[in-house]
Design an enzyme around this catalytic site. Structure first.
Site, PDB file in Angstrom:
ATOM      1  N   GLU A  92     -31.959 -79.026 119.856  1.00  0.00           N
ATOM      2  CA  GLU A  92     -31.759 -78.016 118.959  1.00  0.00           C
ATOM      3  C   GLU A  92     -31.693 -76.812 119.981  1.00  0.00           C
ATOM      4  O   GLU A  92     -32.660 -76.559 120.867  1.00  0.00           O
ATOM      5  CB  GLU A  92     -33.000 -77.977 118.256  1.00  0.00           C
ATOM      6  CG  GLU A  92     -32.750 -76.733 117.296  1.00  0.00           C
ATOM      7  CD  GLU A  92     -33.891 -76.475 116.230  1.00  0.00           C
ATOM      8  OE1 GLU A  92     -34.816 -77.500 116.075  1.00  0.00           O
ATOM      9  OE2 GLU A  92     -33.786 -75.337 115.246  1.00  0.00           O
ATOM     10  N   ASN A 128     -28.855 -73.266 114.416  1.00  0.00           N
ATOM     11  CA  ASN A 128     -29.552 -72.720 113.306  1.00  0.00           C
ATOM     12  C   ASN A 128     -28.496 -71.749 112.745  1.00  0.00           C
ATOM     13  O   ASN A 128     -28.038 -70.809 113.780  1.00  0.00           O
ATOM     14  CB  ASN A 128     -30.813 -72.078 113.757  1.00  0.00           C
ATOM     15  CG  ASN A 128     -31.999 -73.048 113.908  1.00  0.00           C
ATOM     16  OD1 ASN A 128     -32.437 -73.924 113.095  1.00  0.00           O
ATOM     17  ND2 ASN A 128     -32.278 -73.149 115.039  1.00  0.00           N
ATOM     18  N   GLU A 160     -28.128 -76.468 111.116  1.00  0.00           N
ATOM     19  CA  GLU A 160     -29.170 -76.556 110.572  1.00  0.00           C
ATOM     20  C   GLU A 160     -29.389 -75.397 109.600  1.00  0.00           C
ATOM     21  O   GLU A 160     -29.235 -74.120 110.140  1.00  0.00           O
ATOM     22  CB  GLU A 160     -30.517 -76.320 111.588  1.00  0.00           C
ATOM     23  CG  GLU A 160     -30.313 -77.694 112.348  1.00  0.00           C
ATOM     24  CD  GLU A 160     -32.016 -77.799 113.170  1.00  0.00           C
ATOM     25  OE1 GLU A 160     -32.728 -76.962 113.095  1.00  0.00           O
ATOM     26  OE2 GLU A 160     -32.155 -78.837 113.911  1.00  0.00           O
ATOM     27  N   GLU A 171     -40.749 -82.368 112.418  1.00  0.00           N
ATOM     28  CA  GLU A 171     -40.883 -81.121 113.375  1.00  0.00           C
ATOM     29  C   GLU A 171     -42.452 -80.864 113.760  1.00  0.00           C
ATOM     30  O   GLU A 171     -43.318 -81.202 112.951  1.00  0.00           O
ATOM     31  CB  GLU A 171     -40.279 -79.706 112.740  1.00  0.00           C
ATOM     32  CG  GLU A 171     -39.071 -79.652 112.046  1.00  0.00           C
ATOM     33  CD  GLU A 171     -38.873 -78.141 111.774  1.00  0.00           C
ATOM     34  OE1 GLU A 171     -37.609 -77.844 111.954  1.00  0.00           O
ATOM     35  OE2 GLU A 171     -39.839 -77.807 110.924  1.00  0.00           O
TER      36      GLU A 171
HETATM   37  P1  C2E Z   1     -36.867 -73.345 113.422  1.00  0.00           P
HETATM   38  O1  C2E Z   1     -35.377 -73.705 113.209  1.00  0.00           O
HETATM   39  O2  C2E Z   1     -37.828 -73.937 112.267  1.00  0.00           O
HETATM   40  O3  C2E Z   1     -37.215 -73.891 114.690  1.00  0.00           O
HETATM   41  C1  C2E Z   1     -38.413 -74.592 115.179  1.00  0.00           C
HETATM   42  C2  C2E Z   1     -39.431 -73.336 115.820  1.00  0.00           C
HETATM   43  O4  C2E Z   1     -40.906 -74.230 116.062  1.00  0.00           O
HETATM   44  C3  C2E Z   1     -38.790 -73.015 117.145  1.00  0.00           C
HETATM   45  O5  C2E Z   1     -39.697 -71.746 117.054  1.00  0.00           O
HETATM   46  C4  C2E Z   1     -39.672 -74.082 118.379  1.00  0.00           C
HETATM   47  O6  C2E Z   1     -39.783 -73.194 119.474  1.00  0.00           O
HETATM   48  C5  C2E Z   1     -40.875 -74.093 117.589  1.00  0.00           C
HETATM   49  N1  C2E Z   1     -41.615 -75.456 117.879  1.00  0.00           N
HETATM   50  C6  C2E Z   1     -41.210 -76.530 118.099  1.00  0.00           C
HETATM   51  N2  C2E Z   1     -41.983 -77.522 118.573  1.00  0.00           N
HETATM   52  C7  C2E Z   1     -43.195 -77.097 118.101  1.00  0.00           C
HETATM   53  C8  C2E Z   1     -44.604 -77.569 118.272  1.00  0.00           C
HETATM   54  O7  C2E Z   1     -44.664 -78.646 118.585  1.00  0.00           O
HETATM   55  N3  C2E Z   1     -45.474 -76.657 117.909  1.00  0.00           N
HETATM   56  C9  C2E Z   1     -45.107 -75.131 117.716  1.00  0.00           C
HETATM   57  N4  C2E Z   1     -46.308 -74.623 117.362  1.00  0.00           N
HETATM   58  N5  C2E Z   1     -44.074 -74.901 117.467  1.00  0.00           N
HETATM   59  C10 C2E Z   1     -43.078 -75.658 118.007  1.00  0.00           C
HETATM   60  P2  C2E Z   1     -38.597 -70.657 117.825  1.00  0.00           P
HETATM   61  O8  C2E Z   1     -37.821 -70.852 118.865  1.00  0.00           O
HETATM   62  O9  C2E Z   1     -39.654 -69.492 117.919  1.00  0.00           O
HETATM   63  O10 C2E Z   1     -37.877 -70.089 116.469  1.00  0.00           O
HETATM   64  C11 C2E Z   1     -38.390 -69.739 115.482  1.00  0.00           C
HETATM   65  C12 C2E Z   1     -37.309 -69.582 114.386  1.00  0.00           C
HETATM   66  O11 C2E Z   1     -36.189 -68.638 114.637  1.00  0.00           O
HETATM   67  C13 C2E Z   1     -36.601 -70.949 114.205  1.00  0.00           C
HETATM   68  O12 C2E Z   1     -37.403 -71.763 113.399  1.00  0.00           O
HETATM   69  C14 C2E Z   1     -35.115 -70.584 113.552  1.00  0.00           C
HETATM   70  O13 C2E Z   1     -35.502 -70.422 112.203  1.00  0.00           O
HETATM   71  C15 C2E Z   1     -35.047 -69.146 114.115  1.00  0.00           C
HETATM   72  N6  C2E Z   1     -33.822 -69.178 114.953  1.00  0.00           N
HETATM   73  C16 C2E Z   1     -34.095 -69.638 116.229  1.00  0.00           C
HETATM   74  N7  C2E Z   1     -33.056 -69.647 116.995  1.00  0.00           N
HETATM   75  C17 C2E Z   1     -32.130 -69.252 116.217  1.00  0.00           C
HETATM   76  C18 C2E Z   1     -30.818 -68.952 116.169  1.00  0.00           C
HETATM   77  O14 C2E Z   1     -29.779 -69.236 117.303  1.00  0.00           O
HETATM   78  N8  C2E Z   1     -30.254 -68.555 114.878  1.00  0.00           N
HETATM   79  C19 C2E Z   1     -30.754 -68.315 113.924  1.00  0.00           C
HETATM   80  N9  C2E Z   1     -29.924 -67.869 112.839  1.00  0.00           N
HETATM   81  N10 C2E Z   1     -31.913 -68.585 113.680  1.00  0.00           N
HETATM   82  C20 C2E Z   1     -32.631 -69.005 114.715  1.00  0.00           C
HETATM   83 CA    CA Z   2     -37.389 -75.879 111.249  1.00  0.00          CA
HETATM   84 CA    CA Z   3     -34.111 -75.125 112.896  1.00  0.00          CA
HETATM   85 CA    CA Z   4     -39.139 -72.944 110.764  1.00  0.00          CA
END
Ligand code: C2E
Ligand code: CA
Ligand code: CA
Ligand code: CA
Length: 275
Positions: free
Chosen positions: A58, A113, A145, A232
């Site tokens: 991802e 995403n 996603e 997740e």
């Molecule tokens: P999401 O799509 O639900 O992504 C999962 C989030 O959970 C990611 O945070 C990831 O780093 C984190 N995560 C994964 N495994 C674990 C784990 O075992 N423990 C914990 N505590 N966290 C975990 P991240 O990278 O900070 O991204 C947050 C949100 O930002 C994402 O939630 C998504 O909604 C958004 N996002 C990230 N990249 C993009 C993008 O390129 N475009 C868009 N539109 N949204 C994005």
């Molecule tokens: Ca998610």
């Molecule tokens: Ca996601």
């Molecule tokens: Ca989320």
């Protein structure tokens, strides 16, 4: 006294002024970063829980304002939406991610995403397809996603967009499943390939028997609808083992791999050796 109270509430306090300036500064920095293409994507493994092999990554957007200092993606995605730059940000990120993914073995997929606001964009499918064509990345290896809220904004545009993407061979995953409103009807009405059970369920499911029953129900529903399930936020071995026992298809979480830059994938992920 009433009137002056209201007047006071309307007046700009020094704190409000500071907040306003900080916001203006952030928006300015964001636009500059966008113009300079400073945003990057990290990649987190998606692991087949039967074979324990990485089957995809991802893409997770990152904005490093100073070395080692990141602004979280949900914050700058919101900034992009507020400043009307979400299309530009997404196109930059998708281009980057597809270019990186071209260097992976061809059986490894890319999950990307899409922000809810973009599901109201009638041109979304066309924009995605033109970037795939430009980069030469096969549609079959891309998975989009989206969250449940994305579908509620403009249900007809969303349905049409997802249909177009599916017809092109792109897979669709329903993100953060279980946190929205009408999960069940959406599962039946939209062409999903996967659903991702939100981390909040995985966090607590062994502490609370009900959570585990909810996961089991989701797994059986998904299997009836021929939809794969991703868990997740797997952080502990005990969670991994239980999810494997329950028959969950795919896992993601810090235990299986943290999000990392492209340069680190080869070092960390065993597919590099197997391919
Ligand atoms: P999401 O799509 O639900 O992504 C999962 C989030 O959970 C990611 O945070 C990831 O780093 C984190 N995560 C994964 N495994 C674990 C784990 O075992 N423990 C914990 N505590 N966290 C975990 P991240 O990278 O900070 O991204 C947050 C949100 O930002 C994402 O939630 C998504 O909604 C958004 N996002 C990230 N990249 C993009 C993008 O390129 N475009 C868009 N539109 N949204 C994005
Ligand atoms: Ca998610
Ligand atoms: Ca996601
Ligand atoms: Ca989320």
């Amino acid at each position: 006294a009433k009137k002056s109270g209201r007047d006071q509430a309307k007046a700009y306090t020094p704190l409000m002024q500071a907040e306003f300036l900080a916001k203006a500064q952030r928006e300015h920095d964001f636009k500059k970063a966008l113009a300079n293409k400073e945003f990057v994507t990290y990649y987190q493994p998606l692991v087949d829980l039967k074979t324990e092999r990485t089957i995809g990554f991802e893409a997770l957007a990152r904005w490093e304002i100073t070395p080692g200092n990141f602004i979280p993606p949900d914050q700058f995605v919101a900034l992009a939406e507020e400043t009307g730059n979400i299309t530009e940000l997404t196109e930059q990120l998708l281009r980057l991610a597809c270019r990186d993914a071209l260097e992976w073995p061809s059986h490894i997929t890319l999950s990307f995403n899409i922000s809810p606001i973009q599901m109201s964009d009638k041109q979304l499918a066309t924009r995605i397809m033109s970037i795939l064509a430009e980069v030469g990345f096969p549609a079959e290896r891309l998975e989009i996603e989206i969250t449940e809220t994305a579908l509620l904004r403009d249900i007809n545009v969303a349905r049409l967009t997802l249909r177009k993407l599916k017809d092109e061979g792109i897979n669709i995953a329903l993100d953060d499943f279980g946190t929205g409103y009408s999960s069940l009807s959406q599962l039946c009405n939209f062409p999903f390939d996967k659903l991702k059970i939100d981390k909040s369920f995985i966090d607590t499911f062994q502490l609370n028997g009900k959570q585990e029953k909810a996961i089991l129900a989701v797994l059986s529903l998904a299997s009836a609808l021929d939809v794969k399930v991703v868990a997740e936020g797997i952080e502990h071995v005990s969670q991994l083992i239980r999810l494997q026992e329950l028959g969950c298809d795919i896992g993601q979480g810090y235990l299986l791999g943290k999000p990392m830059p492209q340069a680190n994938l080869k070092k960390t992920v065993p597919w590099a050796i197997q391919d």
